[in-house]
Scaffold this active site. Structure first.
Site, PDB file in Angstrom:
ATOM      1  N   SER A 251      35.339  43.948  44.951  1.00 29.85           N
ATOM      2  CA  SER A 251      36.247  44.678  45.824  1.00 29.85           C
ATOM      3  C   SER A 251      37.494  45.041  45.039  1.00 29.85           C
ATOM      4  CB  SER A 251      36.620  43.829  47.040  1.00 29.85           C
ATOM      5  OG  SER A 251      37.561  42.852  46.635  1.00 29.85           O
ATOM      6  N   LYS A 252      38.353  45.779  45.715  1.00 30.68           N
ATOM      7  CA  LYS A 252      39.578  46.279  45.079  1.00 30.68           C
ATOM      8  C   LYS A 252      40.415  45.194  44.425  1.00 30.68           C
ATOM      9  CE  LYS A 252      40.763  50.367  47.706  1.00 30.68           C
ATOM     10  NZ  LYS A 252      41.438  50.740  48.925  1.00 30.68           N
ATOM     11  N   ARG A 253      40.350  43.994  44.991  1.00 31.69           N
ATOM     12  CA  ARG A 253      41.230  42.989  44.396  1.00 31.69           C
ATOM     13  C   ARG A 253      40.745  42.545  43.024  1.00 31.69           C
ATOM     14  NH1 ARG A 253      39.057  38.022  45.543  1.00 31.69           N
ATOM     15  NH2 ARG A 253      37.264  38.454  46.843  1.00 31.69           N
TER      16      ARG A 253
END
Ligand code: GLU
Length: 480
Positions: A251-253
């Site tokens: 994911s984006k993190r």
């Protein structure tokens, strides 16, 4: 053989989905199969044309080409699900007529309550089939209350669905374990993904569905629908997940997940395609840097990766740097110039062959195209402010001798034609400095740093005027 990529246009093209698109494309090339692009836009609230356009643009940028799709057309269209509602309606009518589906009047609130009850009792929710056998009067009563029905598929009892998955192997599902009768058309008349995906795969004559393993639990529902409608079932290959460094779903993190952002940061399409392919497949030879053609000839439906892949952002950067180094110089310049412009360097101000030499001198430091300005500034700026190390070096008494002599030479003795060959030699001869005591102050004075490309490359490339300006600047600052 026919393959497809079926993105939902609800946002940007995610690298996980791009990997699916890439692997399908390579397989299509390998087997000379048709490649169909289908837009799954039945989530009316979240789907947008803008997202579709950006997904198509990113796919094209990656170098992926499809034979049939919303833009190219084809014999099996339309290729947007939102334009196929008439088709789905016919199948829904058929299922209702044959009692393989039924109208369900349970409201959201009622279903919610059933779900809550199941979860409180620690059970998985299974629709209890309340509306399975309503008679005409019961239906009329619900209609009179203003209820709008969904359509539910009547899941047959005691059926086994066996999927011989090309990656997962044999996967067996029992119809009793898939959550009961499921909704195929919502109360607003919009059909749901699990229902129409198999209709489209059949009508578009898809022979092999290669998609993320998150869709594996959906597969039995899709197969049961196909059986109920007498439609052919494609072969399946469910790709292992792409994980972040902590082994949770990417994911984006974890880092950049949008193909568009990779493009803007200065990743090369060839490098990204190469890296994404490696997240689902490995060459037998162990080679990692392979062109699309090489990958397309080596990949096989039977040798896709079985285990989850961890997305290694550093590795992708490294690979991108390898591709940058291997670029034909003129193409490298074409690709770098917009990034120079972004940092305020107008390429039209420079002589193109000179600019190409500059790019060649520094591209070895660049892992992404947007790194260029940081390294090319050395040649493009008139003055390079010395960094802390260079300042300390230039403050040394020996350095001042070197700077003073450099200034005398460049203003009184040397010109455009001979400065490059003579400057360093003459400083050495006239001051008696050598080794580090000579090269470090020269480097600090001319480049503002103690590191960087060889002086033999730097000095001629800088040009007389820029060298002179920098020598004078150092002299003013450190020798007066
Ligand atoms: N539209 C689905 C998605 O974007 C893909 C469906 C499929 O490949 O079957 O996840």
């Amino acid at each position: 053989m026919r393959l497809r990529f079926a993105p939902s246009p609800t946002g940007y093209l995610h690298i996980g989905n791009a990997r699916t698109a890439v692997l399908n494309y390579l397989l299509a090339r390998k087997y000379n199969a048709a490649y169909v692009l289908r837009i799954e836009d039945t989530d009316m609230e979240r789907s947008t044309r803008r997202s579709e356009d950006s997904i198509l643009q990113d796919l094209r940028w990656l170098g992926i080409r499809w034979d049939e799709g919303p833009d190219t057309g084809g014999e099996n269209g339309p290729y947007r699900q939102s334009e196929r509602f008439d088709i789905y309606k016919k199948y829904t009518d058929l299922l209702l007529e044959q009692k393989k589906a039924y109208h369900c009047y349970c409201s959201q609130e009622e279903l919610e309550a059933m779900r809550r009850e199941a979860s409180e009792a620690g059970r998985a929710f299974v629709y209890p089939g309340r509306c399975r056998s309503l008679d005409r009067a019961e239906r009329a009563a619900f209609e009179a209350e203003g209820r709008r029905p969904t359509v539910r598929f009547r899941v047959p009892e005691g059926e086994t669905v066996v999927v011989e998955d090309h990656i997962k192997g044999r996967v067996v599902f029992e119809s009793g374990n898939i959550g009961g009768d499921f909704i195929i058309v919502r109360s607003d008349g919009v059909p749901v993904y699990n229902y129409i995906v198999i209709i489209d795969d059949a009508l578009m004559k898809i022979t092999h569905v290669v998609r993320g393993e998150d869709h594996l639990p959906n597969t039995p529902k899709q197969v049961l629908i196909a059986r109920a409608l007498g439609l052919p079932v494609p072969e399946y290959a469910h790709l292992s997940l792409v994980l972040g460094s902590d082994r949770s779903k990417l994911s984006k993190r974890h880092g950049i997940t949008s193909v568009e952002v990779y493009r803007k940061e200065g990743y090369l399409a060839e490098a990204l395609v190469n890296y994404l392919a490696m997240l689902g497949w490995a060459a037998e030879s162990g080679e990692e840097i392979l062109s699309i053609d090489e990958m397309a000839s080596q990949i096989e439906m039977g040798n896709l990766a079985r285990s989850a892949a961890v997305f290694d952002f550093q590795k992708l950067r490294w690979m991108n740097g390898m591709y940058i180094r291997a670029l034909d110089l003129s193409r490298a310049a074409d690709l770098f110039i917009p990034y120079l412009a972004e940092s305020g360097y107008d390429a039209s101000k420079y002589d193109r062959p000179w600019l190409e030499r500059v790019i060649d001198a520094v591209r070895g430091n660049c892992e992404v195209l947007s790194d260029i300005a940081r390294y090319a500034a050395l040649f493009l700026d008139d003055i390079m402010e010395p960094d802390a190390e260079a300042v300390a070096m230039l403050k040394e008494p020996d350095s001042k001798i070197v700077v003073a002599e450099a200034r005398r030479l460049i203003t009184d003795e040397l010109g455009e034609s001979n400065y490059a060959a003579e400057l360093v030699n003459l400083i050495k001869k006239n001051t008696g400095m050598k080794g580090k005591r000579l090269f470090m102050p020269v480097r600090a004075m001319l480049t503002g740093s103690l590191h960087g490309p060889e002086l033999d490359i730097t000095v001629p490339l800088l040009g007389y005027d820029r060298c002179r300006a920098r020598v004078e600047y150092a002299h003013r600052r450190f020798c007066s």
